[in-house]
Design a protein around this motif. Sequence first.
Motif, PDB file in Angstrom:
ATOM      1  N   THR A  47      22.033 -44.374 -35.168  1.00 32.57           N
ATOM      2  CA  THR A  47      20.967 -43.404 -35.396  1.00 32.57           C
ATOM      3  C   THR A  47      19.922 -43.458 -34.298  1.00 32.57           C
ATOM      4  OG1 THR A  47      19.674 -44.956 -36.715  1.00 32.57           O
ATOM      5  CG2 THR A  47      21.200 -43.530 -37.898  1.00 32.57           C
ATOM      6  N   ASP A  48      19.352 -42.342 -34.042  1.00 32.46           N
ATOM      7  CA  ASP A  48      18.191 -42.185 -33.196  1.00 32.46           C
ATOM      8  C   ASP A  48      17.167 -41.508 -34.104  1.00 32.46           C
ATOM      9  OD1 ASP A  48      16.650 -40.113 -31.268  1.00 32.46           O
ATOM     10  OD2 ASP A  48      17.131 -41.942 -30.194  1.00 32.46           O
ATOM     11  N   GLN A  49      15.969 -41.347 -33.665  1.00 31.29           N
ATOM     12  CA  GLN A  49      14.962 -40.713 -34.504  1.00 31.29           C
ATOM     13  C   GLN A  49      15.379 -39.318 -34.939  1.00 31.29           C
ATOM     14  OE1 GLN A  49      11.360 -40.826 -32.243  1.00 31.29           O
ATOM     15  NE2 GLN A  49      11.062 -43.007 -32.569  1.00 31.29           N
ATOM     16  N   ARG A  50      16.108 -38.612 -34.094  1.00 28.57           N
ATOM     17  CA  ARG A  50      16.475 -37.242 -34.394  1.00 28.57           C
ATOM     18  C   ARG A  50      17.977 -37.019 -34.524  1.00 28.57           C
ATOM     19  NH1 ARG A  50      12.690 -37.696 -30.790  1.00 28.57           N
ATOM     20  NH2 ARG A  50      14.183 -37.709 -29.123  1.00 28.57           N
ATOM     21  N   MET A  51      18.771 -37.958 -34.056  1.00 30.40           N
ATOM     22  CA  MET A  51      20.216 -37.767 -34.050  1.00 30.40           C
ATOM     23  C   MET A  51      20.901 -38.882 -34.824  1.00 30.40           C
ATOM     24  SD  MET A  51      22.950 -37.643 -30.927  1.00 30.40           S
ATOM     25  CE  MET A  51      23.073 -39.408 -30.857  1.00 30.40           C
ATOM     26  N   GLU A  91      19.335 -33.490 -33.991  1.00 25.57           N
ATOM     27  CA  GLU A  91      18.862 -32.896 -32.745  1.00 25.57           C
ATOM     28  C   GLU A  91      19.339 -33.715 -31.555  1.00 25.57           C
ATOM     29  OE1 GLU A  91      14.620 -32.475 -32.925  1.00 25.57           O
ATOM     30  OE2 GLU A  91      14.703 -31.575 -34.917  1.00 25.57           O
ATOM     31  N   VAL A  92      19.930 -33.027 -30.572  1.00 27.52           N
ATOM     32  CA  VAL A  92      20.419 -33.702 -29.371  1.00 27.52           C
ATOM     33  C   VAL A  92      19.657 -33.162 -28.170  1.00 27.52           C
ATOM     34  CG1 VAL A  92      22.426 -34.306 -27.996  1.00 27.52           C
ATOM     35  CG2 VAL A  92      22.699 -33.863 -30.448  1.00 27.52           C
ATOM     36  N   ASP A 145      15.867 -37.185 -25.115  1.00 25.99           N
ATOM     37  CA  ASP A 145      15.411 -38.420 -25.747  1.00 25.99           C
ATOM     38  C   ASP A 145      16.408 -39.021 -26.733  1.00 25.99           C
ATOM     39  OD1 ASP A 145      12.987 -38.369 -24.377  1.00 25.99           O
ATOM     40  OD2 ASP A 145      12.058 -37.106 -25.905  1.00 25.99           O
ATOM     41  N   SER A 146      17.384 -38.248 -27.187  1.00 23.83           N
ATOM     42  CA  SER A 146      18.274 -38.750 -28.233  1.00 23.83           C
ATOM     43  C   SER A 146      19.747 -38.852 -27.838  1.00 23.83           C
ATOM     44  CB  SER A 146      18.162 -37.859 -29.480  1.00 23.83           C
ATOM     45  OG  SER A 146      18.655 -36.563 -29.212  1.00 23.83           O
ATOM     46  N   THR A 147      20.109 -38.443 -26.651  1.00 20.59           N
ATOM     47  CA  THR A 147      21.524 -38.343 -26.296  1.00 20.59           C
ATOM     48  C   THR A 147      22.191 -39.664 -25.893  1.00 20.59           C
ATOM     49  OG1 THR A 147      23.117 -36.974 -25.116  1.00 20.59           O
ATOM     50  CG2 THR A 147      21.260 -37.793 -23.852  1.00 20.59           C
ATOM     51  N   GLN A 148      21.425 -40.691 -25.636  1.00 17.32           N
ATOM     52  CA  GLN A 148      21.991 -41.954 -25.149  1.00 17.32           C
ATOM     53  C   GLN A 148      23.101 -42.515 -26.055  1.00 17.32           C
ATOM     54  OE1 GLN A 148      21.699 -43.101 -22.242  1.00 17.32           O
ATOM     55  NE2 GLN A 148      22.509 -45.158 -22.385  1.00 17.32           N
TER      56      GLN A 148
END
Length: 120
Positions: A6-10, A28-29, A32-35
């Motif tokens: 998980t990421d904050q948005r993804m 959301e990709v 900031d979240s694609t890593q």
Amino acid sequence: MDTPITDQRMFLVTYHSADTVVLAVHGEVDLDSTQPLRLALDEAARYGAGPVVVDLSGVLFADTTIVNTLLRARSGLGERLRLAAPSWPVLRLLRILGMGSVFAIHTGRAAALRDGPVHV
């Protein structure tokens, strides 16, 4: 083994079976979240010789970062990379950027796993 990241948005879940990898992307990709997706695609390139399916049906927002991530992955995976059920935001982005002929795009996971490359 299923691996949620998980990421904050993804939210990303990885499914492995035999020589197949399915990456289910939700949320959301963007830059900031694609890593996590980038790392999962790099790992999938080293895993077997079967298809790597990226299920994009749960993506609510995407910017060009997702396209760059997928293009980078395609350079290592080639025709093994298959996109499944891109949500409207992703499909719209792919069409605007003229990427329909670059990626194998399928209507769903089952089609992506069963069929060879298809372009839209």
